[in-house]
Write an enzyme that holds these catalytic residues in place. Structure first.
Site, short mmCIF file in Angstrom:
data_model
loop_
_atom_site.label_atom_id
_atom_site.label_comp_id
_atom_site.label_asym_id
_atom_site.label_seq_id
_atom_site.Cartn_x
_atom_site.Cartn_y
_atom_site.Cartn_z
N CYS A 144 39.75 36.41 36.04
CA CYS A 144 40.35 37.63 35.59
C CYS A 144 40.33 37.52 34.00
CB CYS A 144 42.18 37.49 35.79
SG CYS A 144 43.04 38.74 35.17
N LYS A 185 48.85 41.30 45.02
CA LYS A 185 49.32 40.85 44.14
C LYS A 185 50.35 41.91 43.27
CE LYS A 185 48.13 38.86 39.77
NZ LYS A 185 47.36 38.08 38.80
N GLU A 226 45.71 47.78 50.57
CA GLU A 226 44.91 46.73 49.76
C GLU A 226 43.91 45.91 50.46
OE1 GLU A 226 44.12 46.91 46.51
OE2 GLU A 226 45.54 48.13 45.44
N CYS A 256 44.36 42.30 31.80
CA CYS A 256 43.41 41.89 32.75
C CYS A 256 42.24 42.58 32.47
CB CYS A 256 44.16 41.96 34.00
SG CYS A 256 45.79 41.28 34.23
N CYS A 302 42.61 38.19 31.69
CA CYS A 302 43.73 38.16 30.72
C CYS A 302 43.92 36.88 29.81
CB CYS A 302 44.89 38.30 31.69
SG CYS A 302 45.43 37.12 32.72
N LYS A 316 50.54 37.35 46.86
CA LYS A 316 51.14 36.55 45.80
C LYS A 316 52.31 37.25 44.99
CE LYS A 316 49.56 34.99 41.06
NZ LYS A 316 48.70 35.31 40.29
C1 PBG Z 1 46.08 36.35 36.19
C2 PBG Z 1 46.87 35.52 37.14
C3 PBG Z 1 48.32 35.48 36.82
C4 PBG Z 1 48.65 34.47 37.78
C5 PBG Z 1 47.44 33.86 38.54
N1 PBG Z 1 46.31 34.87 37.81
C6 PBG Z 1 49.08 36.00 35.99
C7 PBG Z 1 49.27 37.35 35.80
O1 PBG Z 1 48.86 38.14 36.90
O2 PBG Z 1 50.12 37.59 35.14
C8 PBG Z 1 50.09 33.97 37.94
C9 PBG Z 1 50.14 32.61 38.58
C10 PBG Z 1 51.40 31.84 38.45
O3 PBG Z 1 52.20 32.50 38.01
O4 PBG Z 1 51.68 30.68 38.83
N2 PBG Z 1 44.76 35.55 35.74
#
Ligand code: PBG
Length: 325
Positions: A119, A194, A232, A129, A121, A247
């Protein structure tokens, strides 16, 4: 009145409960997220995630040794780069924290699976992202950058690429990027369902990826939606994902159960930072039993249908499982 049917018979002794138990946890189904920084000599606890640390590559030996010895299902790497820019170019730097960590872990424990989150971000100055255009995340301009990062991690030796950005069509683009560079064997675990969750709060402290402005609701899913998760998943399966992720995990057990019934691919659930921190905080206050709630939360995720659980508790839970045997 005396009952003829007595379900309690099956619960009378530990031996009976043990033989009729429907769900079990095994260290092999647990994956530990690791936050890796670019500097050296760093082992810094994350204040909102007690027991979880940022690590520099030179400090990883003991952690990786324990993960390997306990037989967990791998480690999932997140990078905190030295430099960020508008397009997240440090995400595909071969000398960035994630490629260096992958190489080091493969040296320390060749058979431990290495998963790499993909990602932008953590690598962008604005914390989004993907790249921005006209005030929003530009889907199509982001895709080749994700493929570049994925290929850099595969080249460093990652076994599993885990895209968490939620751009449309990314699985197909990443798959063809990997294939073109001769990484046909590298697995893709898609963060398919997600959600735009408040439970990611502590993670943003951990990787310093708080948004300068805006939110992630234009790409992450609305927590109210279930059918959308099936859609998805279907797309990611068609684009070539090898594993499918849901997630967060605990508040989304119905989604895990649905996804389990939608695909025959392995289903992965991510018990995210806020789920971890809430349980740890409750235990620190003395309000709940830390080990017992940890194990029950993982068991529930497994019972809902997850084959694999990504959790900051992975090592601690694996130790509990080992000590029970
Ligand atoms: C993005 C990503 C996130 C998490 C995993 N990959 C953060 C988001 O989408 O804001 C969250 C993982 C967690 O809260 O343990 N790279």
């Amino acid at each position: 009145m005396s009952p003829t049917i007595r379900p309690r018979r099956l619960r009378r002794t530990a031996a009976i409960r043990n033989v009729v138990r429907e769900t079990r946890l095994d260290p092999a189904m647990l994956v530990l997220p690791i936050f890796v920084v670019a500097e050296s000599g760093v082992r810094q606890e994350i204040s909102s995630m007690p027991g979880t640390y940022q690590w520099s590559v030179d400090q990883l030996d003991a952690l990786v040794g324990e993960a390997d010895e306990l037989g967990i299902g791998g480690v999932l790497l997140f990078g905190i780069p030295a430099d960020k820019d508008a397009v997240g170019s440090s995400s595909w730097d071969p000398h960035g924290p994630v490629p260096l960590a992958i190489a080091r872990i493969k040296e320390l424990a060749p058979s431990l699976l290495v998963w790499a989150d993909v990602c932008l971000c953590e690598y962008t100055t604005h914390g989004h992202c993907g790249v921005l255009a006209k005030g929003t995340v530009d889907n199509d301009a982001t895709l080749p950058l994700l493929a570049r990062a994925a290929t850099a991690y595969a080249k460093a030796g990652a076994d599993v690429i885990a895209p968490s950005d939620m751009m449309d069509a990314r699985i197909g683009v990443i798959r063809s990027g990997l294939d073109q560079s001769d990484f046909e064997e590298t697995l893709i675990c898609s963060y398919s369902a997600k959600y735009a969750s408040a439970f990611y709060g502590p993670f943003r402290d951990a990787v310093d990826s708080s948004l300068a402005e805006g939110d992630r609701r234009s790409h992450q899913m609305d927590p109210a939606n279930l059918r959308e998760a099936r859609r998805e998943v279907a797309l990611d399966v068609a684009e070539g994902a090898d594993m499918i992720m849901v997630k967060p995990a605990g508040p989304y057990l119905d989604v895990i159960a649905q996804v389990r019934n939608t695909t025959d691919l392995p289903v992965v659930a991510y018990q995210v930072s806020g789920e971890y921190s809430s349980l740890v905080a409750g235990a620190q206050l003395g309000w709940i039993d830390g080990d017992a709630t940890m194990m029950e939360s993982l068991l529930g995720i497994r019972r809902a249908g997850a084959d694999i659980i990504i959790s900051y508790f992975a090592l601690r839970a694996a130790r509990v499982i080992r000590d029970q045997q």
